[in-house]
Structure formats: structure tokens, C-alpha cells
Scaffold this motif. Structure first.
Motif, PDB file in Angstrom:
ATOM      1  N   PRO A   1      10.356 -14.388 -27.517  1.00  0.00           N
ATOM      2  CA  PRO A   1       9.194 -13.769 -26.870  1.00  0.00           C
ATOM      3  C   PRO A   1       9.420 -13.400 -25.410  1.00  0.00           C
ATOM      4  O   PRO A   1       8.757 -12.533 -24.892  1.00  0.00           O
ATOM      5  CB  PRO A   1       8.103 -14.824 -27.003  1.00  0.00           C
ATOM      6  CG  PRO A   1       8.533 -15.700 -28.119  1.00  0.00           C
ATOM      7  CD  PRO A   1      10.029 -15.653 -28.128  1.00  0.00           C
TER       8      PRO A   1
ATOM      9  N   ASP B   1      -1.031  -9.245 -31.961  1.00  0.00           N
ATOM     10  CA  ASP B   1      -1.140  -9.235 -30.499  1.00  0.00           C
ATOM     11  C   ASP B   1       0.135  -9.761 -29.851  1.00  0.00           C
ATOM     12  O   ASP B   1       0.522  -9.291 -28.782  1.00  0.00           O
ATOM     13  CB  ASP B   1      -2.337 -10.076 -30.041  1.00  0.00           C
ATOM     14  CG  ASP B   1      -3.656  -9.336 -30.196  1.00  0.00           C
ATOM     15  OD1 ASP B   1      -3.645  -8.111 -30.472  1.00  0.00           O
ATOM     16  OD2 ASP B   1      -4.707  -9.977 -30.044  1.00  0.00           O
ATOM     17  N   ALA B   2       0.797 -10.724 -30.487  1.00  0.00           N
ATOM     18  CA  ALA B   2       2.039 -11.263 -29.915  1.00  0.00           C
ATOM     19  C   ALA B   2       3.086 -10.160 -29.749  1.00  0.00           C
ATOM     20  O   ALA B   2       3.822 -10.136 -28.764  1.00  0.00           O
ATOM     21  CB  ALA B   2       2.583 -12.389 -30.786  1.00  0.00           C
TER      22      ALA B   2
ATOM     23  N   LEU C   1       2.323  -6.856 -29.504  1.00  0.00           N
ATOM     24  CA  LEU C   1       1.786  -5.941 -28.497  1.00  0.00           C
ATOM     25  C   LEU C   1       2.017  -6.472 -27.082  1.00  0.00           C
ATOM     26  O   LEU C   1       2.299  -5.697 -26.162  1.00  0.00           O
ATOM     27  CB  LEU C   1       0.298  -5.703 -28.725  1.00  0.00           C
ATOM     28  CG  LEU C   1      -0.077  -4.895 -29.962  1.00  0.00           C
ATOM     29  CD1 LEU C   1      -1.589  -4.857 -30.137  1.00  0.00           C
ATOM     30  CD2 LEU C   1       0.498  -3.490 -29.899  1.00  0.00           C
ATOM     31  N   ARG C   2       1.912  -7.782 -26.899  1.00  0.00           N
ATOM     32  CA  ARG C   2       2.111  -8.364 -25.564  1.00  0.00           C
ATOM     33  C   ARG C   2       3.530  -8.132 -25.042  1.00  0.00           C
ATOM     34  O   ARG C   2       3.750  -8.145 -23.833  1.00  0.00           O
ATOM     35  CB  ARG C   2       1.816  -9.866 -25.581  1.00  0.00           C
ATOM     36  CG  ARG C   2       0.358 -10.186 -25.569  1.00  0.00           C
ATOM     37  CD  ARG C   2       0.100 -11.690 -25.411  1.00  0.00           C
ATOM     38  NE  ARG C   2      -1.227 -12.006 -25.860  1.00  0.00           N
ATOM     39  CZ  ARG C   2      -1.528 -12.462 -27.081  1.00  0.00           C
ATOM     40  NH1 ARG C   2      -0.572 -12.714 -27.949  1.00  0.00           N
ATOM     41  NH2 ARG C   2      -2.776 -12.685 -27.415  1.00  0.00           N
ATOM     42  N   ARG C   3       4.475  -7.944 -25.935  1.00  0.00           N
ATOM     43  CA  ARG C   3       5.876  -7.719 -25.537  1.00  0.00           C
ATOM     44  C   ARG C   3       6.178  -6.241 -25.340  1.00  0.00           C
ATOM     45  O   ARG C   3       7.275  -5.880 -24.931  1.00  0.00           O
ATOM     46  CB  ARG C   3       6.809  -8.301 -26.586  1.00  0.00           C
ATOM     47  CG  ARG C   3       6.713  -9.813 -26.668  1.00  0.00           C
ATOM     48  CD  ARG C   3       7.583 -10.411 -27.771  1.00  0.00           C
ATOM     49  NE  ARG C   3       8.883  -9.826 -27.850  1.00  0.00           N
ATOM     50  CZ  ARG C   3       9.482  -9.484 -29.002  1.00  0.00           C
ATOM     51  NH1 ARG C   3       8.882  -9.681 -30.158  1.00  0.00           N
ATOM     52  NH2 ARG C   3      10.683  -8.955 -28.997  1.00  0.00           N
TER      53      ARG C   3
ATOM     54  N   ARG D   1       5.344  -2.100 -24.095  1.00  0.00           N
ATOM     55  CA  ARG D   1       4.788  -1.290 -23.018  1.00  0.00           C
ATOM     56  C   ARG D   1       4.030  -0.089 -23.575  1.00  0.00           C
ATOM     57  O   ARG D   1       3.178   0.475 -22.909  1.00  0.00           O
ATOM     58  CB  ARG D   1       5.899  -0.788 -22.089  1.00  0.00           C
ATOM     59  CG  ARG D   1       6.562  -1.898 -21.303  1.00  0.00           C
ATOM     60  CD  ARG D   1       7.642  -1.364 -20.408  1.00  0.00           C
ATOM     61  NE  ARG D   1       8.655  -0.717 -21.242  1.00  0.00           N
ATOM     62  CZ  ARG D   1       9.637   0.036 -20.789  1.00  0.00           C
ATOM     63  NH1 ARG D   1       9.758   0.278 -19.523  1.00  0.00           N
ATOM     64  NH2 ARG D   1      10.515   0.567 -21.614  1.00  0.00           N
TER      65      ARG D   1
ATOM     66  N   LEU E   1      -4.254  -4.830 -23.317  1.00  0.00           N
ATOM     67  CA  LEU E   1      -3.045  -5.581 -23.001  1.00  0.00           C
ATOM     68  C   LEU E   1      -2.130  -4.799 -22.052  1.00  0.00           C
ATOM     69  O   LEU E   1      -1.010  -5.219 -21.773  1.00  0.00           O
ATOM     70  CB  LEU E   1      -2.293  -5.945 -24.292  1.00  0.00           C
ATOM     71  CG  LEU E   1      -3.017  -6.967 -25.173  1.00  0.00           C
ATOM     72  CD1 LEU E   1      -2.368  -7.063 -26.543  1.00  0.00           C
ATOM     73  CD2 LEU E   1      -3.042  -8.328 -24.492  1.00  0.00           C
ATOM     74  N   GLY E   2      -2.589  -3.640 -21.590  1.00  0.00           N
ATOM     75  CA  GLY E   2      -1.833  -2.873 -20.599  1.00  0.00           C
ATOM     76  C   GLY E   2      -0.865  -1.851 -21.160  1.00  0.00           C
ATOM     77  O   GLY E   2      -0.070  -1.287 -20.408  1.00  0.00           O
ATOM     78  N   LEU E   3      -0.916  -1.574 -22.444  1.00  0.00           N
ATOM     79  CA  LEU E   3       0.000  -0.617 -23.042  1.00  0.00           C
ATOM     80  C   LEU E   3      -0.499   0.812 -22.878  1.00  0.00           C
ATOM     81  O   LEU E   3      -1.709   1.054 -22.860  1.00  0.00           O
ATOM     82  CB  LEU E   3       0.163  -0.875 -24.549  1.00  0.00           C
ATOM     83  CG  LEU E   3       1.090  -1.991 -24.987  1.00  0.00           C
ATOM     84  CD1 LEU E   3       0.508  -3.339 -24.664  1.00  0.00           C
ATOM     85  CD2 LEU E   3       1.347  -1.889 -26.476  1.00  0.00           C
TER      86      LEU E   3
ATOM     87  N   ARG F   1      -7.267  -2.600 -28.333  1.00  0.00           N
ATOM     88  CA  ARG F   1      -6.487  -3.844 -28.152  1.00  0.00           C
ATOM     89  C   ARG F   1      -5.254  -3.575 -27.313  1.00  0.00           C
ATOM     90  O   ARG F   1      -4.936  -4.338 -26.390  1.00  0.00           O
ATOM     91  CB  ARG F   1      -6.063  -4.408 -29.515  1.00  0.00           C
ATOM     92  CG  ARG F   1      -7.131  -5.139 -30.248  1.00  0.00           C
ATOM     93  CD  ARG F   1      -6.707  -5.615 -31.645  1.00  0.00           C
ATOM     94  NE  ARG F   1      -5.357  -6.112 -31.743  1.00  0.00           N
ATOM     95  CZ  ARG F   1      -4.557  -5.918 -32.809  1.00  0.00           C
ATOM     96  NH1 ARG F   1      -4.979  -5.252 -33.864  1.00  0.00           N
ATOM     97  NH2 ARG F   1      -3.362  -6.418 -32.834  1.00  0.00           N
ATOM     98  N   ALA F   2      -4.528  -2.520 -27.641  1.00  0.00           N
ATOM     99  CA  ALA F   2      -3.291  -2.198 -26.921  1.00  0.00           C
ATOM    100  C   ALA F   2      -3.581  -1.887 -25.457  1.00  0.00           C
ATOM    101  O   ALA F   2      -2.890  -2.388 -24.562  1.00  0.00           O
ATOM    102  CB  ALA F   2      -2.597  -1.017 -27.590  1.00  0.00           C
TER     103      ALA F   2
END
Length: 132
Positions: A3, A77-78, A80-82, A84, A111-113, A107-108
Motif C-alpha cells: 500500500p 477505496d483502498a 483509489l487511495r493509491r 491519482r 479522495l483527490g483523484l 468517491r474518487a
């Protein structure tokens, strides 16, 4: 891939428990794609497309199989968190994903995507329920 490592390219999708599905997962992994977001649906065949081209035109023949089985909740989500960026394509072949696409993009973005979308061709010719 742990991760803590930045994500390069990942694929989320559904394959059948068949030789085509196993081949696709293996081929993507061998090329460095993260396939941890893929799941196997044992009761259905893997979807596949064949593209026929003559240099000036093309035709795409698709056996949908598991292509339409992907759902927004299959994108963890895990993962997506990785990431960009999230790109989604071919939603006309993925009705479950299309139905929840706005929520997946929310959701994306939360998370800042960044996000992008390529609807590709609507094989029914109706384009979101409207005659073409």
C-alpha cells in the motif's frame, strides 16, 4: 505491491473462471498492472472483443460475458487511495457500473483523484435512452 508504493496502473474488472480470464489476469500482471481489483465470476465466461480493421475503418465484435458484471462497489477505496487518476470507459457495455458512475466519481474526487470518462460506442444506438 504494498500500500505504501505509488500506484502506476491498475485494472478493476470481472473475469470468468476460464482460460481467457486466467490468461488476461496473468498477462496484465506480467506487464506490471495491478490486478488486485479484479474479481472472478465462476458462473460466467470472460468477455472479449475482437477488432477487425482494414486501415480506413473498423468493426468490433464483442461477446459480453462478464464485462457487464462490474459494479461501482467493485472499485475499492483502498485502491483509489493509491491512485491519482480514475478512468472509466465502455459504460454502454457495463450497465451496473453506469448506474452508479456518478457515485464512483464522487468517491474518487473526494479522495483527490482526477477523473476521465470515455463512453465509447452505444451498441444499441440509443445513447442514454434517446434514439440516435
Amino acid at each position: 505491491m504494498s500500500p505504501a508504493q505509488p500506484l502506476r496502473v491498475a485494472v478493476t474488472g470481472v473475469v470468468g473462471d476460464d482460460e481467457t480470464g486466467r490468461f488476461m489476469l496473468r498477462a496484465m500482471a506480467e506487464r506490471g498492472l495491478d490486478t488486485s481489483g479484479c474479481r472472478t465470476e465462476p458462473a460466467r465466461p470472460t468477455g472479449a472483443s475482437v477488432i477487425l480493421g482494414n486501415g480506413s475503418d473498423r468493426a468490433i465484435l464483442t461477446a459480453t460475458g462478464t464485462i457487464g458484471d462490474l459494479r461501482p462497489e467493485d472499485v475499492p477505496d483502498a485502491l483509489l487511495r493509491r491512485a491519482r487518476h480514475l478512468h472509466v470507459g465502455s459504460v454502454f457495455l457495463q450497465p451496473h457500473l453506469a448506474a452508479g458512475l456518478a457515485g464512483l466519481f464522487r468517491r474518487a474526487r473526494a479522495l483527490g483523484l482526477t477523473t476521465s470518462f470515455d463512453p465509447n460506442w452505444d451498441p444499441s444506438g440509443r445513447w442514454a435512452g434517446h434514439p440516435s
